[in-house]
Design a protein around this motif. Structure first.
Motif, mmCIF file in Angstrom:
data_model
loop_
_atom_site.group_PDB
_atom_site.id
_atom_site.type_symbol
_atom_site.label_atom_id
_atom_site.label_comp_id
_atom_site.label_asym_id
_atom_site.label_seq_id
_atom_site.Cartn_x
_atom_site.Cartn_y
_atom_site.Cartn_z
ATOM 1 N N ALA A 24 58.640 -7.450 -27.395
ATOM 2 C CA ALA A 24 60.074 -7.182 -27.426
ATOM 3 C C ALA A 24 60.591 -7.066 -28.844
ATOM 4 O O ALA A 24 61.449 -6.247 -29.152
ATOM 5 N N GLU A 25 60.081 -7.931 -29.753
ATOM 6 C CA GLU A 25 60.470 -7.845 -31.161
ATOM 7 C C GLU A 25 59.306 -8.289 -32.006
ATOM 8 O O GLU A 25 58.606 -9.231 -31.673
ATOM 9 N N GLN A 26 59.106 -7.665 -33.145
ATOM 10 C CA GLN A 26 58.060 -8.071 -34.051
ATOM 11 C C GLN A 26 58.600 -9.107 -35.022
ATOM 12 O O GLN A 26 59.742 -9.053 -35.436
ATOM 13 N N SER A 27 57.754 -10.054 -35.381
ATOM 14 C CA SER A 27 58.151 -11.107 -36.306
ATOM 15 C C SER A 27 57.787 -10.677 -37.716
ATOM 16 O O SER A 27 56.618 -10.534 -38.051
ATOM 17 N N ALA A 28 58.774 -10.463 -38.551
ATOM 18 C CA ALA A 28 58.579 -9.831 -39.856
ATOM 19 C C ALA A 28 57.578 -10.529 -40.769
ATOM 20 O O ALA A 28 56.787 -9.872 -41.413
ATOM 21 N N GLY A 64 55.653 -20.029 -37.784
ATOM 22 C CA GLY A 64 57.062 -19.991 -37.414
ATOM 23 C C GLY A 64 57.280 -19.689 -35.953
ATOM 24 O O GLY A 64 58.202 -18.956 -35.594
ATOM 25 N N LYS A 65 56.463 -20.284 -35.066
ATOM 26 C CA LYS A 65 56.523 -19.971 -33.652
ATOM 27 C C LYS A 65 56.537 -21.216 -32.781
ATOM 28 O O LYS A 65 55.902 -22.226 -33.097
ATOM 29 N N LEU A 66 57.255 -21.105 -31.672
ATOM 30 C CA LEU A 66 57.083 -22.004 -30.536
ATOM 31 C C LEU A 66 56.366 -21.181 -29.478
ATOM 32 O O LEU A 66 56.817 -20.090 -29.115
ATOM 33 N N VAL A 67 55.240 -21.672 -29.000
ATOM 34 C CA VAL A 67 54.371 -20.915 -28.102
ATOM 35 C C VAL A 67 54.367 -21.572 -26.733
ATOM 36 O O VAL A 67 54.123 -22.782 -26.629
ATOM 37 N N SER A 82 60.384 -17.324 -32.044
ATOM 38 C CA SER A 82 60.417 -17.539 -33.494
ATOM 39 C C SER A 82 61.453 -18.582 -33.885
ATOM 40 O O SER A 82 62.590 -18.534 -33.430
ATOM 41 N N PHE A 83 61.037 -19.527 -34.732
ATOM 42 C CA PHE A 83 61.917 -20.538 -35.311
ATOM 43 C C PHE A 83 61.526 -20.720 -36.775
ATOM 44 O O PHE A 83 60.433 -20.321 -37.192
#
Length: 380
Positions: A24-28, A64-67, A82-83
């Motif tokens: 849905a969105e890429q994490s930069a 930077g992730k909650l999985v 992402s957090f």
């Protein structure tokens, strides 16, 4: 930000490979999403979660992730949120708290939102953002709710155990006797927290030092396990202890520096290895006779090198290992093969098969939670 991995191919019947089905969105900050989301798992890993009607949540501050690890058919769906530097977590059926870079974010389960997320609905828990408490950058480590519903957390920068109130960044409630005062200096690297009978009871630290960053000088075997009831140091000489837990009437912890699951006698402090994992062990939860353990890689640039496991971790694995606590044998595992290199916290969502976590305005703006007495006066 959302990244989602759904499984599609098998690898010789023993490991199953996850490849991207929806991004849905890429994490930069991270690499190609196909790298970020890649994982493989043993064929029985989904069966274990099915058996216990549960799912897993992992935090990785490195990525930077909650999985969320959720069963999807006969494989695992890895769902990423992402957090900013997520670390400690506290989770039960209705609440989720996450310690991030300079705040604690709290979410509440609102399962009535599930029909808005998929057709047909398949989420059985939807954790919706409810509040954020700004703590400042204090390096929040492990967290847990007590029997009265109060949230406790390890404030590693200030070397203390804390709770929250409405006006303070944090409320110090306890610090080790060898730490002379509160200072933002990470004097002993206090990190792990275990609850017993609804109260904070055991903590771990990487040293008994009282100088800024003093624990680093003896991180190889300077770790401690402390009993909060009387302040007694139960164990010394631990190799980077993390994740103390009280489970099934017994006390457990991880010696991360040795990749060892350890059982400790809470009276004498004597300890014995129950099992080993092939990497830096940090983050643990139990269900039945199984211990789910987070596994992290060790890189040359990692500050936690020069410890026993460094020489043994040639494959540099990260993921979740499942050990049987009576035999110490590995029952199942999931490996990340992309950019997820370190795990901090791991929690089992008991009785929750397919959760979601939401903080987007499109959901927050018109999802309302009211007290039960007020709901009786809402027109239906």
């Amino acid at each position: 930000m959302i990244d989602d991995h759904t499984p599609s191919t098998s690898n010789d019947g023993n490991e199953r490979t996850n490849v991207m089905a929806d991004n849905a969105e890429q994490s930069a900050p991270l690499r190609n999403p196909l790298e970020v989301l890649a994982s493989v798992h043993t064929a029985n890993f989904p069966e274990l979660l099915k058996h216990f009607a549960s799912s897993l949540a992992l935090s990785t501050y490195q990525a930077g992730k909650l999985v969320l690890l959720r069963v999807d058919g006969n494989a695992i769906n890895t769902h990423f949120r992402s957090f900013n530097r997520p670390m400690g977590m506290a989770i039960d059926g209705e609440r989720l708290a996450l310690g991030a870079f300079m705040e604690i974010a709290e979410f509440r389960n609102m399962p009535a939102l599930a029909p808005r997320l998929a057709n047909p609905p398949r989420h059985d828990a939807v954790y919706l953002a409810r509040r954020r408490h700004v703590t400042g950058a204090i390096d929040i480590h492990e967290m847990a709710w007590d029997g009265e519903g109060e949230l406790w957390f390890v404030n590693t920068l200030f070397s203390c155990l804390c709770t929250l109130d409405a006006k303070s960044s944090f409320v110090p409630r306890w610090r080790p006797s060898f730490v002379s005062h509160y200072a933002p200096e990470d004097r002993c690297h206090l990190n792990g927290l275990a609850m017993r009978d609804g109260k904070p009871r055991y903590v771990t630290s990487l040293g008994d030092t009282n100088t800024p960053g003093g624990w680093r000088a003896n991180k190889r075997n300077g770790g401690l396990l402390i009993d909060l009831e009387d302040g007694r140091i139960l164990c010394r000489g631990l190799s980077m202890p993390h994740s103390p837990r009280w489970h099934d009437g017994r006390l457990w912890l991880l010696e991360s520096g040795r990749g060892a699951l350890v059982r400790v006698d809470p009276e004498t402090g004597s300890r014995r290895d129950v099992g080993r994992v092939p990497g830096f062990a940090r983050g643990m939860d139990f269900i039945g006779p199984l211990a789910f353990i987070g596994l992290s890689q060790l890189r040359e640039s990692n500050p936690f090198t020069d410890i026993p496991i460094t020489d043994d971790n040639g494959d540099r694995l990260s993921g979740v290992w499942v050990l049987h606590v009576e035999t110490g044998k590995t029952v199942a595992f999931l490996k990340f093969t992309g950019a997820i290199e370190e795990i901090f916290a791991l929690q089992i969502l008991r009785g929750v098969r397919f959760p979601e976590i939401l903080d987007e305005p499109e959901y927050l703006q018109n999802a309302y939670a009211l007290p039960d007495e007020a709901l009786n006066e809402v027109q239906r």
